[in-house]
Design a protein around this motif. Structure first.
Motif, PDB file in Angstrom:
ATOM      1  N   UNK A  83       0.831  -1.203   0.000  1.00  0.00           N
ATOM      2  CA  UNK A  83       0.000   0.000   0.000  1.00  0.00           C
ATOM      3  C   UNK A  83       0.865   1.253   0.000  1.00  0.00           C
ATOM      4  N   UNK A  84       1.982   1.207   0.697  1.00  0.00           N
ATOM      5  CA  UNK A  84       2.902   2.344   0.715  1.00  0.00           C
ATOM      6  C   UNK A  84       3.472   2.599  -0.674  1.00  0.00           C
ATOM      7  N   UNK A  85       3.789   1.535  -1.372  1.00  0.00           N
ATOM      8  CA  UNK A  85       4.308   1.683  -2.727  1.00  0.00           C
ATOM      9  C   UNK A  85       3.252   2.234  -3.671  1.00  0.00           C
ATOM     10  N   UNK A  86       2.030   1.758  -3.542  1.00  0.00           N
ATOM     11  CA  UNK A  86       0.936   2.292  -4.353  1.00  0.00           C
ATOM     12  C   UNK A  86       0.734   3.770  -4.049  1.00  0.00           C
ATOM     13  N   UNK A  87       0.770   4.124  -2.768  1.00  0.00           N
ATOM     14  CA  UNK A  87       0.576   5.515  -2.364  1.00  0.00           C
ATOM     15  C   UNK A  87       1.680   6.418  -2.887  1.00  0.00           C
ATOM     16  N   UNK A  88       2.862   5.858  -3.122  1.00  0.00           N
ATOM     17  CA  UNK A  88       3.989   6.694  -3.542  1.00  0.00           C
ATOM     18  C   UNK A  88       4.030   6.947  -5.042  1.00  0.00           C
ATOM     19  N   UNK A  89       3.454   6.034  -5.864  1.00  0.00           N
ATOM     20  CA  UNK A  89       3.654   6.247  -7.300  1.00  0.00           C
ATOM     21  C   UNK A  89       2.541   5.754  -8.216  1.00  0.00           C
ATOM     22  N   UNK A  90       1.394   5.417  -7.681  1.00  0.00           N
ATOM     23  CA  UNK A  90       0.289   5.063  -8.584  1.00  0.00           C
ATOM     24  C   UNK A  90      -0.130   6.301  -9.365  1.00  0.00           C
ATOM     25  N   UNK A  91      -0.423   6.164 -10.651  1.00  0.00           N
ATOM     26  CA  UNK A  91      -0.777   7.346 -11.456  1.00  0.00           C
ATOM     27  C   UNK A  91      -2.103   7.997 -11.084  1.00  0.00           C
ATOM     28  N   UNK A  92      -2.994   7.284 -10.414  1.00  0.00           N
ATOM     29  CA  UNK A  92      -4.306   7.816 -10.062  1.00  0.00           C
ATOM     30  C   UNK A  92      -4.256   8.385  -8.639  1.00  0.00           C
ATOM     31  N   UNK A  93      -4.523   9.681  -8.498  1.00  0.00           N
ATOM     32  CA  UNK A  93      -4.438  10.346  -7.196  1.00  0.00           C
ATOM     33  C   UNK A  93      -5.410   9.743  -6.189  1.00  0.00           C
ATOM     34  N   UNK A  94      -6.593   9.346  -6.639  1.00  0.00           N
ATOM     35  CA  UNK A  94      -7.577   8.763  -5.735  1.00  0.00           C
ATOM     36  C   UNK A  94      -7.090   7.422  -5.188  1.00  0.00           C
ATOM     37  N   UNK A  95      -6.460   6.632  -6.038  1.00  0.00           N
ATOM     38  CA  UNK A  95      -5.909   5.350  -5.601  1.00  0.00           C
ATOM     39  C   UNK A  95      -4.778   5.585  -4.604  1.00  0.00           C
ATOM     40  N   UNK A  96      -3.937   6.583  -4.883  1.00  0.00           N
ATOM     41  CA  UNK A  96      -2.860   6.915  -3.955  1.00  0.00           C
ATOM     42  C   UNK A  96      -3.421   7.294  -2.587  1.00  0.00           C
ATOM     43  N   UNK A  97      -4.455   8.104  -2.582  1.00  0.00           N
ATOM     44  CA  UNK A  97      -5.037   8.561  -1.323  1.00  0.00           C
ATOM     45  C   UNK A  97      -5.640   7.402  -0.531  1.00  0.00           C
ATOM     46  N   UNK A  98      -6.322   6.496  -1.221  1.00  0.00           N
ATOM     47  CA  UNK A  98      -6.911   5.345  -0.533  1.00  0.00           C
ATOM     48  C   UNK A  98      -5.836   4.442   0.060  1.00  0.00           C
ATOM     49  N   UNK A  99      -4.764   4.237  -0.678  1.00  0.00           N
ATOM     50  CA  UNK A  99      -3.667   3.401  -0.178  1.00  0.00           C
ATOM     51  C   UNK A  99      -3.001   4.055   1.028  1.00  0.00           C
ATOM     52  N   UNK A 100      -2.821   5.367   0.969  1.00  0.00           N
ATOM     53  CA  UNK A 100      -2.217   6.092   2.079  1.00  0.00           C
ATOM     54  C   UNK A 100      -3.084   5.978   3.332  1.00  0.00           C
ATOM     55  N   UNK A 101      -4.391   6.029   3.158  1.00  0.00           N
ATOM     56  CA  UNK A 101      -5.306   5.876   4.295  1.00  0.00           C
ATOM     57  C   UNK A 101      -5.196   4.484   4.911  1.00  0.00           C
ATOM     58  N   UNK A 102      -4.989   3.462   4.070  1.00  0.00           N
ATOM     59  CA  UNK A 102      -4.812   2.105   4.599  1.00  0.00           C
ATOM     60  C   UNK A 102      -3.553   2.023   5.463  1.00  0.00           C
ATOM     61  N   UNK A 103      -2.482   2.663   5.021  1.00  0.00           N
ATOM     62  CA  UNK A 103      -1.232   2.659   5.791  1.00  0.00           C
ATOM     63  C   UNK A 103      -1.438   3.370   7.126  1.00  0.00           C
ATOM     64  N   UNK A 104      -2.105   4.517   7.100  1.00  0.00           N
ATOM     65  CA  UNK A 104      -2.361   5.253   8.332  1.00  0.00           C
ATOM     66  C   UNK A 104      -3.194   4.424   9.303  1.00  0.00           C
ATOM     67  N   UNK A 105      -4.203   3.741   8.795  1.00  0.00           N
ATOM     68  CA  UNK A 105      -5.066   2.904   9.631  1.00  0.00           C
ATOM     69  C   UNK A 105      -4.287   1.770  10.287  1.00  0.00           C
ATOM     70  N   UNK A 106      -3.384   1.162   9.526  1.00  0.00           N
ATOM     71  CA  UNK A 106      -2.688  -0.035  10.012  1.00  0.00           C
ATOM     72  C   UNK A 106      -1.418   0.266  10.801  1.00  0.00           C
ATOM     73  N   UNK A 107      -0.894   1.486  10.716  1.00  0.00           N
ATOM     74  CA  UNK A 107       0.363   1.777  11.408  1.00  0.00           C
ATOM     75  C   UNK A 107       0.285   1.503  12.910  1.00  0.00           C
ATOM     76  N   UNK A 108      -0.710   2.008  13.656  1.00  0.00           N
ATOM     77  CA  UNK A 108      -0.737   1.681  15.090  1.00  0.00           C
ATOM     78  C   UNK A 108      -0.988   0.205  15.358  1.00  0.00           C
ATOM     79  N   UNK A 109      -1.704  -0.473  14.461  1.00  0.00           N
ATOM     80  CA  UNK A 109      -1.983  -1.895  14.648  1.00  0.00           C
ATOM     81  C   UNK A 109      -0.701  -2.704  14.501  1.00  0.00           C
TER      82      UNK A 109
END
Length: 586
Positions: free
Chosen positions: A366-392
Motif C-alpha cells: 500500500x505504501x508503494x501504491x501511495x507513492x507512485x500510482x498514477x491515479x491520485x484517488x488510488x494513492x489517497x486510498x492506499x495512504x489511508x490504509x497505511x495510516x489505519x494499520x500503522x498503530x496496529x
C-alpha cells in the motif's frame, strides 16, 4: 543448535502467490523489472548477508554491549566492520531515492529486509532503520539546500541518523520539552538541551551522525505548537562537503537497559550545537511525525523479526531435545515436539509470525501504491490504509512478538533462562519494542481515537469490505468456507465495537478502557484475513510450505481467532470496573 535462517521461501510465496505483487507493484511506473522473481533474488542475497554477517554478532554483541569512555562510544566487536559492509553492499540505500544516490526499490522489499535484519541482530538494525527514517523526514520537510547537503549521506548510509525527542521531563507529552534553539543570524541556530533515550545517538563507525532534534525558538508559545525541528550533525561540513569540525554535542551517558545492549542508547547533551531548521517554525512535531510513523512500522517489524528468530530456535530445540514418554506410553524418551503443549506453543508462534509477515507485506505494498500510482484517488486510498494499520502493526506485532519470544523461551525449559542459549536475549530485546516510538497504549488510543474515524470511518469500511469480499469468494470452498464464516463472526464483533466507540467518542475513560483490546481484536481479524489468503493460495500445492500453511492456518482459526470474541466481550463490559476503585486502594 542452528542459527537464524531467513524465511526467504515464505517471502517469495507471499509475493508470487498470495498478494499479487507483480500485478500491483511491478505494474507501477518504472518498476516493470522489479518483479517477484527479481525481488526473490534480492531477498536471497539479503538473507545470506544477515545470516553470515549479522546473526553471528548478536549474542556476543549482547554480552559485550556498547560502552562509553572519555566521551567516546564503542560498539561491540565486529559492529563497525559489519556496518561498513552493509553500506558497501547497498543494503542501506535499497529503497532510498535515486535523486540522492539511493536504489529506488519498492518499500515492500525494504520491509522484508528490515525483518531479516531485525531477526538476525535487532541492535544492529536500529542503525540503518533510524537513518532511513531521518532521511525520509528530511526529504519531506527540509529545504532544497539541506536536502542537497545531507540527504546523500543519509540515503546511502554513509552517514547515520538519529531522532532526539525525549527529555527527562517530557516523555509522551512532548509539549513539556525545554530544549531551545537560538538563531545565530546566518540561517543556523545554536541548540541547547539534554535528551534521553536516544537510540544510535553515537557510535564508532567513523562517519557522521545526523540528529533531528526537537527544540523551542525564543518566541515559541508553550505546548506542542511551540516545537520546531532542527538538523544537528555530530560533525559540521566543510564547503567542499567533507567532514569538518566536531559540533558541540556530546554523549553524557549510555542508558543501562534491560535489552538491546549492543545498541548505544544515549543521553545527549547539546551545548549551543550548530543546527538548521527543518520545515516551518512551530511545526516540528508535524515534521517529526514523518519519521515517527516510519519508525513505528519499523518497530512492529522488529517485533516480528525477533519472534521469527525465537520460534526457529525453539522448533529446532524441540526436535532435538529428548524428554518424557510418547502419548501412547510406548516410547521414551521422545523429542519434546511430540508433546501437545510444546506443539501448541510452537504453533502459536507460527500462527502469529507467518500471518504478520503477510500483513506487513500487504501494508508495504500500500505504501508503494501511495507513492507512485498514477491515479491520485488510488494513492489517497492506499495512504489511508497505511495510516489505519500503522498503530496496529506497531502495537500488535510487538505485543504478540514479545509473547512469542516468551513462549519460545518456555520451550527450552530451564535452558531458556540461561544466557548462552540466546532465548532470554530475545525476550529482553523484544520488550523495548512495546515501549519506544510511542507505547502500545498510545498506539491503541491513536487507533480508537483517530484512525478508525479516518475519512468519517470510510478507511475502516474499505478495509473491512476488502476482507469480506475475500470471504465471499470462498463460497463452495469446502476446506476454507468454515474458516471464512469464523472470520465473518469476528468482523461482526469488530464492527459492533467500532460502532460503540463512535457512540462514546467523547468519553475518554470509555475509549481508554477499550483501546488495547480493540486494537488486538482488529489485529486478529487482520491476521485471520492473511491466513485465509495464504491457505487459499496453498490449495492444490504439494510442497512442505503449502502443507505448513494449511496446518498452521487451521490451528489459527481453531485456537487463536476465537480470542476475538472474548476481546469484544471485554470491551463491551465498559469502563466501570476499571474506573471504580479509589486510587488509594491500589
Amino acid at each position: 543448535m542452528s542459527s537464524y535462517t531467513p524465511p526467504i521461501e515464505d517471502m517469495k510465496f507471499l509475493l508470487g502467490s498470495v498478494l499479487d505483487y507483480d500485478a500491483r507493484i511491478a505494474a507501477l511506473p518504472d518498476w516493470d523489472e522489479v518483479t517477484a522473481e527479481f525481488a526473490g533474488e534480492v531477498l536471497n542475497e539479503a538473507g545470506r548477508f544477515a545470516a553470515d554477517k549479522l546473526a553471528p554478532l548478536n549474542l556476543p554483541g549482547d554480552e559485550q554491549g556498547a560502552s562509553l569512555a572519555d566521551g567516546l562510544v564503542t560498539t561491540p566487536t565486529g559492529f563497525p566492520e559489519a556496518y561498513h559492509a552493509y553500506v558497501e553492499a547497498g543494503w542501506a540505500s535499497l529503497s532510498g531515492s535515486p535523486e540522492y544516490d539511493g536504489q529506488g526499490l519498492p518499500r515492500t522489499l525494504q520491509i522484508l529486509l528490515d525483518e531479516i535484519v531485525s531477526a538476525a541482530n535487532v541492535s544492529f538494525g536500529l542503525f540503518p532503520g533510524l537513518t532511513s527514517g531521518a532521511a525520509e523526514a528530511l526529504a519531506h520537510h527540509g529545504s532544497d539546500e539541506l536536502k542537497a547537503k545531507w540527504l546523500p549521506g543519509l540515503v546511502t548510509g554513509t552517514d547515520c541518523g538519529a531522532m532526539a525527542l525525549t527529555e527527562a521531563s517530557a516523555g509522551t507529552d512532548l509539549g513539556l520539552l525545554r530544549a531551545r534553539a537560538e538563531p545565530v543570524g546566518d540561517g543556523s541556530y545554536k541548540v541547547t538541551g539534554t535528551k534521553i533515550f536516544i537510540s544510535s545517538g553515537d557510535q564508532d563507525f567513523g562517519n557522521n551522525v545526523v540528529h533531528l532534534v526537537l527544540a523551542r525558538l525564543p518566541d515559541a508559545p508553550a505546548g506542542v505548537k511551540g516545537i520546531s525541528m532542527f538538523l544537528v550533525p555530530k560533525f559540521l561540513k566543510n564547503e567542499d562537503g567533507s567532514m569538518g569540525a566536531r559540533n558541540t554535542m556530546s554523549v553524557g551517558a549510555l542508558e543501562h537497559k534491560m535489552g538491546i545492549h549492543a545498541q548505544p542508547t544515549c543521553v545527549m547533551n547539546y551545548d549551543e550545537a550548530i543546527g538548521w531548521l527543518v520545515g516551518e517554525p512551530g511545526r516540528g512535531l508535524n515534521a517529526m511525525f514523518t519519521m515517527m510513523n516510519k519508525e513505528r512500522l519499523f518497530v512492529g517489524i522488529q517485533g516480528l523479526g525477533l519472534a521469527e528468530a525465537a520460534v526457529q530456535k525453539a522448533a529446532d530445540y524441540a526436535r532435538e531435545r529428548l524428554q518424557g514418554r510418547s502419548a501412547d506410553g510406548s516410547r521414551a524418551p521422545v523429542a519434546i515436539i511430540e508433546h501437545a503443549d510444546v506443539r501448541k506453543m510452537l504453533l502459536t508462534g507460527r500462527g502469529f509470525t507467518e500471518a504478520a509477515r503477510a500483513l506487513a507485506t500487504w501494508t508495504a505494498m500500500q505504501m508503494d501504491v501511495a507513492s507512485r500510482h498514477p491515479d491520485a484517488a488510488v494513492r489517497a486510498e492506499a495512504d489511508a490504509m497505511v495510516a489505519l494499520l500503522t498503530p496496529v502493526i506497531k502495537a500488535a506485532f510487538t505485543d504478540m512478538g514479545f509473547e512469542t519470544t516468551v513462549i519460545a523461551q518456555q520451550v527450552f525449559g530451564g535452558h531458556g533462562y540461561i544466557h548462552e542459549w540466546g532465548m532470554e536475549q530475545f525476550v529482553r530485546d523484544a520488550r523495548i519494542t512495546q515501549i519506544y516510538e510511542g507505547t502500545n497504549g498510545v498506539q491503541a488510543m491513536d487507533l480508537v481515537g483517530r484512525k478508525l474515524a479516518l475519512d468519517g470511518g470510510a478507511a475502516f469500511e474499505r478495509y473491512v469490505a476488502g476482507i469480506e469480499a475475500d470471504i465471499a469468494a470462498l463460497a463452495g470452498n469446502q476446506l476454507l468456507e468454515s474458516h471464512g464464516e469464523a472470520l465473518a463472526d469476528a468482523i461482526a464483533a469488530l464492527r459492533r465495537i467500532v460502532a460503540m466507540l463512535v457512540e462514546n467518542k467523547g468519553d475518554v475513560s470509555a475509549l481508554g478502557a477499550a483501546a488495547t483490546d480493540t486494537l488486538r481484536l482488529f489485529a486478529l481479524v487482520s491476521l485471520g484475513w492473511m491466513w485465509l489468503r495464504m491457505m487459499r493460495a496453498a490449495q492444490g500445492l504439494d510442497t512442505p510450505l503449502a502443507q505448513r500453511k494449511q496446518q498452521v492456518g487451521a490451528f489459527f482459526f481453531a485456537r487463536m481467532l476465537p480470542q476475538a470474541l472474548a476481546l469484544a466481550a471485554q470491551v463491551e463490559a465498559g469502563p466501570a470496573t476499571i474506573m471504580a476503585m479509589d486510587a488509594e486502594l491500589f
